[in-house]
Motif scaffolding. Sequence first.
Motif, PDB file in Angstrom:
ATOM      1  N   CYS A 177       8.074  -3.209  -3.121  1.00 14.35           N
ATOM      2  CA  CYS A 177       6.907  -3.285  -4.100  1.00 14.35           C
ATOM      3  C   CYS A 177       5.654  -2.398  -3.722  1.00 14.35           C
ATOM      4  O   CYS A 177       5.215  -1.752  -4.508  1.00 14.35           O
ATOM      5  CB  CYS A 177       6.507  -4.795  -4.637  1.00 14.35           C
ATOM      6  N   LYS A 178       5.219  -2.645  -2.467  1.00 22.81           N
ATOM      7  CA  LYS A 178       4.069  -2.214  -1.966  1.00 22.81           C
ATOM      8  C   LYS A 178       4.247  -0.586  -1.756  1.00 22.81           C
ATOM      9  O   LYS A 178       3.178  -0.102  -1.348  1.00 22.81           O
ATOM     10  CB  LYS A 178       3.488  -2.857  -0.610  1.00 22.81           C
ATOM     11  N   ASP A 179       5.354  -0.168  -2.000  1.00 23.86           N
ATOM     12  CA  ASP A 179       5.588   1.213  -1.802  1.00 23.86           C
ATOM     13  C   ASP A 179       4.858   2.221  -2.923  1.00 23.86           C
ATOM     14  O   ASP A 179       4.036   3.246  -2.859  1.00 23.86           O
ATOM     15  CB  ASP A 179       6.656   1.799  -1.612  1.00 23.86           C
ATOM     16  N   CYS A 180       4.716   1.562  -3.930  1.00 21.70           N
ATOM     17  CA  CYS A 180       4.055   2.074  -5.269  1.00 21.70           C
ATOM     18  C   CYS A 180       2.882   1.217  -5.689  1.00 21.70           C
ATOM     19  O   CYS A 180       1.678   1.811  -6.066  1.00 21.70           O
ATOM     20  CB  CYS A 180       5.309   2.081  -6.327  1.00 21.70           C
ATOM     21  N   HIS A 181       2.977  -0.220  -5.753  1.00 21.78           N
ATOM     22  CA  HIS A 181       1.880  -0.976  -6.241  1.00 21.78           C
ATOM     23  C   HIS A 181       1.043  -1.271  -5.068  1.00 21.78           C
ATOM     24  O   HIS A 181       1.436  -1.521  -4.133  1.00 21.78           O
ATOM     25  CB  HIS A 181       2.551  -2.274  -6.839  1.00 21.78           C
ATOM     26  N   HIS A 182      -0.448  -1.044  -5.495  1.00 20.51           N
ATOM     27  CA  HIS A 182      -1.255  -1.322  -4.484  1.00 20.51           C
ATOM     28  C   HIS A 182      -2.715  -2.102  -4.920  1.00 20.51           C
ATOM     29  O   HIS A 182      -3.007  -1.718  -6.164  1.00 20.51           O
ATOM     30  CB  HIS A 182      -1.586  -0.093  -3.732  1.00 20.51           C
ATOM     31  N   LEU A 183      -3.385  -2.449  -4.036  1.00 22.02           N
ATOM     32  CA  LEU A 183      -4.706  -2.892  -4.001  1.00 22.02           C
ATOM     33  C   LEU A 183      -5.450  -2.687  -2.972  1.00 22.02           C
ATOM     34  O   LEU A 183      -5.237  -3.684  -2.052  1.00 22.02           O
ATOM     35  CB  LEU A 183      -4.818  -4.080  -4.545  1.00 22.02           C
TER      36      LEU A 183
END
Length: 135
Positions: free
Chosen positions: A61-67
């Motif tokens: 998920c964190k390969d694309c989604h980020h904060l």
Amino acid sequence: MKIEKGCWVGVVLITFLLIAGPPLGAQSDRMVLDASKGRSTKKRPPVDFPHLLHVEKGLSCKDCHHLYEKGENVLDESKLVEGNEEIRCSTCHGPTSRLHLEQAYHRQCMGCHRKPLKESKKAPPRYCGGCHVRK
């Protein structure tokens, strides 16, 4: 009370689905990425994004989604549920942001799509028409 061996599998599976189920089903299989919202100069059609295909290819998920905070991706993955307005790309990547929505999509997507080519692997679409398919 004695539980038979076959029942344990069911108990474990149900427990797993209750714990992991919401994140696993957080996004639709396919979604439309449209960076032209609010712009009158739409040149290419929106992208029909195959979310499940990207998950099956091994992306987390964190390969694309980020904060990002202080250079670190601190995204709480439990917030990645369909319909959550907080996690929409356009929430941070608006028309007045440093990196507007179209730039954010292109940087994120094209960076990954070019990587397999550099590694001499089968590459996903790399040109506009490969993702922006005209109907």
